[in-house]
Scaffold this motif. Sequence first.
Motif, PDB file in Angstrom:
ATOM      1  N   PRO A 186      13.687   4.189  -6.001  1.00 10.64           N
ATOM      2  CA  PRO A 186      12.607   5.119  -5.717  1.00 10.64           C
ATOM      3  C   PRO A 186      12.167   5.873  -6.980  1.00 10.64           C
ATOM      4  CG  PRO A 186      14.681   5.907  -4.770  1.00 10.64           C
ATOM      5  CD  PRO A 186      14.955   4.564  -5.345  1.00 10.64           C
ATOM      6  N   VAL A 187      10.850   6.052  -7.067  1.00 10.52           N
ATOM      7  CA  VAL A 187      10.271   6.616  -8.283  1.00 10.52           C
ATOM      8  C   VAL A 187      10.508   8.115  -8.338  1.00 10.52           C
ATOM      9  CG1 VAL A 187       8.128   6.945  -9.551  1.00 10.52           C
ATOM     10  CG2 VAL A 187       8.468   4.875  -8.218  1.00 10.52           C
ATOM     11  N   LYS A 188      10.992   8.578  -9.477  1.00 10.20           N
ATOM     12  CA  LYS A 188      11.200  10.019  -9.670  1.00 10.20           C
ATOM     13  C   LYS A 188      10.131  10.534 -10.631  1.00 10.20           C
ATOM     14  CE  LYS A 188      16.101   9.353  -9.065  1.00 10.20           C
ATOM     15  NZ  LYS A 188      17.043   8.479  -9.653  1.00 10.20           N
ATOM     16  N   PRO A 189       9.412  11.590 -10.253  1.00 10.11           N
ATOM     17  CA  PRO A 189       8.351  12.106 -11.126  1.00 10.11           C
ATOM     18  C   PRO A 189       8.836  12.443 -12.535  1.00 10.11           C
ATOM     19  CG  PRO A 189       8.187  13.083  -8.949  1.00 10.11           C
ATOM     20  CD  PRO A 189       9.461  12.283  -8.951  1.00 10.11           C
ATOM     21  N   ASP A 190      10.063  12.958 -12.658  1.00  8.84           N
ATOM     22  CA  ASP A 190      10.497  13.311 -14.025  1.00  8.84           C
ATOM     23  C   ASP A 190      10.731  12.067 -14.884  1.00  8.84           C
ATOM     24  OD1 ASP A 190      13.936  14.411 -13.208  1.00  8.84           O
ATOM     25  OD2 ASP A 190      12.741  12.692 -12.573  1.00  8.84           O
ATOM     26  N   ASN A 191      11.093  10.951 -14.264  1.00 10.34           N
ATOM     27  CA  ASN A 191      11.202   9.698 -15.026  1.00 10.34           C
ATOM     28  C   ASN A 191       9.831   9.247 -15.521  1.00 10.34           C
ATOM     29  OD1 ASN A 191      13.927   9.403 -14.845  1.00 10.34           O
ATOM     30  ND2 ASN A 191      13.905   7.837 -13.249  1.00 10.34           N
ATOM     31  N   LEU A 192       8.840   9.372 -14.631  1.00 11.46           N
ATOM     32  CA  LEU A 192       7.474   8.992 -15.013  1.00 11.46           C
ATOM     33  C   LEU A 192       6.986   9.867 -16.164  1.00 11.46           C
ATOM     34  CD1 LEU A 192       5.436   8.331 -11.745  1.00 11.46           C
ATOM     35  CD2 LEU A 192       6.221   6.684 -13.439  1.00 11.46           C
ATOM     36  N   GLN A 193       7.282  11.139 -16.050  1.00 12.74           N
ATOM     37  CA  GLN A 193       6.848  12.089 -17.086  1.00 12.74           C
ATOM     38  C   GLN A 193       7.443  11.704 -18.437  1.00 12.74           C
ATOM     39  OE1 GLN A 193       8.076  16.244 -16.489  1.00 12.74           O
ATOM     40  NE2 GLN A 193       5.933  16.643 -16.047  1.00 12.74           N
ATOM     41  N   ARG A 194       8.725  11.408 -18.426  1.00 13.72           N
ATOM     42  CA  ARG A 194       9.438  11.065 -19.661  1.00 13.72           C
ATOM     43  C   ARG A 194       8.894   9.786 -20.273  1.00 13.72           C
ATOM     44  NH1 ARG A 194      13.820   7.818 -19.997  1.00 13.72           N
ATOM     45  NH2 ARG A 194      14.050   7.818 -17.733  1.00 13.72           N
ATOM     46  N   LEU A 195       8.555   8.817 -19.437  1.00 16.38           N
ATOM     47  CA  LEU A 195       8.141   7.499 -19.948  1.00 16.38           C
ATOM     48  C   LEU A 195       6.646   7.427 -20.230  1.00 16.38           C
ATOM     49  CD1 LEU A 195      10.414   5.410 -17.587  1.00 16.38           C
ATOM     50  CD2 LEU A 195      10.652   5.580 -20.060  1.00 16.38           C
ATOM     51  N   LEU A 196       5.853   8.131 -19.451  1.00 14.45           N
ATOM     52  CA  LEU A 196       4.410   8.053 -19.654  1.00 14.45           C
ATOM     53  C   LEU A 196       3.923   9.012 -20.730  1.00 14.45           C
ATOM     54  CD1 LEU A 196       4.527   6.419 -16.997  1.00 14.45           C
ATOM     55  CD2 LEU A 196       2.419   7.545 -16.337  1.00 14.45           C
ATOM     56  N   LYS A 242       0.845  -1.205   0.000  1.00 11.05           N
ATOM     57  CA  LYS A 242       0.000   0.000   0.000  1.00 11.05           C
ATOM     58  C   LYS A 242       0.876   1.249   0.000  1.00 11.05           C
ATOM     59  CE  LYS A 242      -3.196   2.322   3.092  1.00 11.05           C
ATOM     60  NZ  LYS A 242      -3.710   2.286   4.473  1.00 11.05           N
ATOM     61  N   ALA A 243       1.978   1.187   0.723  1.00 11.30           N
ATOM     62  CA  ALA A 243       2.915   2.317   0.776  1.00 11.30           C
ATOM     63  C   ALA A 243       3.442   2.623  -0.620  1.00 11.30           C
ATOM     64  CB  ALA A 243       4.075   2.014   1.720  1.00 11.30           C
ATOM     65  N   SER A 244       3.795   1.595  -1.343  1.00  9.61           N
ATOM     66  CA  SER A 244       4.331   1.786  -2.684  1.00  9.61           C
ATOM     67  C   SER A 244       3.278   2.377  -3.609  1.00  9.61           C
ATOM     68  CB  SER A 244       4.828   0.453  -3.230  1.00  9.61           C
ATOM     69  OG  SER A 244       5.393   0.635  -4.506  1.00  9.61           O
ATOM     70  N   ARG A 245       2.051   1.910  -3.512  1.00  7.18           N
ATOM     71  CA  ARG A 245       0.974   2.449  -4.356  1.00  7.18           C
ATOM     72  C   ARG A 245       0.753   3.934  -4.035  1.00  7.18           C
ATOM     73  NH1 ARG A 245      -1.673  -2.249  -2.575  1.00  7.18           N
ATOM     74  NH2 ARG A 245      -3.303  -1.029  -1.531  1.00  7.18           N
ATOM     75  N   MET A 246       0.857   4.272  -2.754  1.00  8.15           N
ATOM     76  CA  MET A 246       0.695   5.670  -2.336  1.00  8.15           C
ATOM     77  C   MET A 246       1.809   6.524  -2.949  1.00  8.15           C
ATOM     78  SD  MET A 246       0.501   7.076   1.606  1.00  8.15           S
ATOM     79  CE  MET A 246      -0.393   5.710   2.220  1.00  8.15           C
ATOM     80  N   ILE A 247       3.011   5.989  -2.916  1.00 12.30           N
ATOM     81  CA  ILE A 247       4.168   6.727  -3.427  1.00 12.30           C
ATOM     82  C   ILE A 247       4.069   6.900  -4.939  1.00 12.30           C
ATOM     83  CG2 ILE A 247       6.658   6.481  -3.813  1.00 12.30           C
ATOM     84  CD1 ILE A 247       6.672   5.217  -0.907  1.00 12.30           C
ATOM     85  N   VAL A 248       3.627   5.894  -5.642  1.00 13.93           N
ATOM     86  CA  VAL A 248       3.490   6.001  -7.098  1.00 13.93           C
ATOM     87  C   VAL A 248       2.382   7.006  -7.450  1.00 13.93           C
ATOM     88  CG1 VAL A 248       2.911   4.766  -9.237  1.00 13.93           C
ATOM     89  CG2 VAL A 248       4.410   3.698  -7.557  1.00 13.93           C
ATOM     90  N   ARG A 249       1.287   6.963  -6.696  1.00 15.95           N
ATOM     91  CA  ARG A 249       0.211   7.952  -6.896  1.00 15.95           C
ATOM     92  C   ARG A 249       0.745   9.366  -6.772  1.00 15.95           C
ATOM     93  NH1 ARG A 249      -5.496   7.777  -6.480  1.00 15.95           N
ATOM     94  NH2 ARG A 249      -6.228   5.632  -6.333  1.00 15.95           N
ATOM     95  N   ARG A 250       1.518   9.578  -5.719  1.00 17.16           N
ATOM     96  CA  ARG A 250       2.101  10.893  -5.453  1.00 17.16           C
ATOM     97  C   ARG A 250       3.015  11.301  -6.594  1.00 17.16           C
ATOM     98  NH1 ARG A 250       5.107  10.175  -0.307  1.00 17.16           N
ATOM     99  NH2 ARG A 250       6.996   9.953  -1.524  1.00 17.16           N
ATOM    100  N   ALA A 251       3.833  10.376  -7.064  1.00 12.98           N
ATOM    101  CA  ALA A 251       4.763  10.670  -8.165  1.00 12.98           C
ATOM    102  C   ALA A 251       3.992  10.985  -9.445  1.00 12.98           C
ATOM    103  CB  ALA A 251       5.723   9.506  -8.381  1.00 12.98           C
ATOM    104  N   LEU A 252       2.889  10.281  -9.656  1.00  7.83           N
ATOM    105  CA  LEU A 252       2.061  10.553 -10.841  1.00  7.83           C
ATOM    106  C   LEU A 252       1.478  11.959 -10.763  1.00  7.83           C
ATOM    107  CD1 LEU A 252       0.164   7.148 -11.273  1.00  7.83           C
ATOM    108  CD2 LEU A 252       1.705   8.194 -12.943  1.00  7.83           C
ATOM    109  N   ARG A 253       1.041  12.338  -9.558  1.00  8.75           N
ATOM    110  CA  ARG A 253       0.486  13.703  -9.377  1.00  8.75           C
ATOM    111  C   ARG A 253       1.560  14.734  -9.680  1.00  8.75           C
ATOM    112  NH1 ARG A 253      -2.343  11.994  -4.802  1.00  8.75           N
ATOM    113  NH2 ARG A 253      -0.668  12.719  -3.451  1.00  8.75           N
ATOM    114  N   LYS A 254       2.746  14.513  -9.126  1.00  9.61           N
ATOM    115  CA  LYS A 254       3.849  15.477  -9.339  1.00  9.61           C
ATOM    116  C   LYS A 254       4.276  15.524 -10.798  1.00  9.61           C
ATOM    117  CE  LYS A 254       5.918  15.421  -4.758  1.00  9.61           C
ATOM    118  NZ  LYS A 254       7.062  15.037  -3.910  1.00  9.61           N
ATOM    119  N   ALA A 255       4.088  14.407 -11.497  1.00 14.28           N
ATOM    120  CA  ALA A 255       4.477  14.354 -12.913  1.00 14.28           C
ATOM    121  C   ALA A 255       3.387  14.934 -13.808  1.00 14.28           C
ATOM    122  CB  ALA A 255       4.764  12.903 -13.326  1.00 14.28           C
TER     123      ALA A 255
END
Lengths: 158, 121
Positions: free
Chosen positions: B106-116, B11-24
């Motif tokens: 650890p997930v970085k929002p800018d990585n998500l942005q670049r890949l998504l 659940k912690a990881s899902r929360m962190i990915v959600r947060r990273a998606l928001r920031k991205a």
Amino acid sequence: MKNVSTDDWMRALESAAHELAEEGLGFSEGKVVPGHLELHEVPWGSLVALTAEDRSVQIGLVASDEHCPTLVRAFLQLEEDEELEDQDVADALGEMANVLAGGVKVRLEDGSLNLGLPVVLRGVRDMPKTAKTKVATTTMRWETAEAQLFLLQHDRRV
Amino acid sequence: MSSILLVDDSKASRMIVRRALRKAGYGHHNLKEASSAAEALELIAQSKPDLVLCDWNMPEMSGIQLLEKLREEGLNVKLGFVTSEGTEDVRKRAQDAGALFFVTKPVKPDNLQRLLGPVLG
């Protein structure tokens, strides 16, 4: 399979911890405080095993009752007044160990190692080890919290 | 607006990915969660998300087993891995199975942005 010294493992673990702290906890660079932790008492801790045919290394962290909530709140970006259930703490610590162990595996570039699932420890006395287990520990200290990192090396070669 | 399914037993990881998606910049998308590959399979069959973000190491069924199962069943849903794994052999296995991308924790929002970006626009 790669022959990795205890120093190599610990360098990889410290590097992974720095990355976790900066990217995952939002802490500025922590200090590594050398010293040996006996691991006789684990208030809160978590570990993940990296296993291959001839060896198994358990990588993890230990945190006191005082510092554990700070680490978990930082990891989950919770405010100080937000409630923290034991289940949330356990889950977060498990995920931190997961990130650390994965970070170590990547840094050692050893594809022969299999990453296990996290195990969370609460109030454990004496980590499971044998006379042949090599134990290495260090303390990471940040502005508001600290954690002990450890690795237990079990050599399965006859 | 797209639908994104987060698959991770933590659940912690899902929360962190959600947060990273928001920031991205992807927080406005419809985000759903599954705590296991089995649950993900059900949700994917029901609602066919536009993108699945999946952990690798999970109990009972791993992320790669989930992807392979999806392909076996002819479900060509877009899937990327978000995982603490990152060695070359794992990345190759993911690519060979049809994963669109591979993000290490650890997930970085800018990585998500670049890949998504190319996937979601």
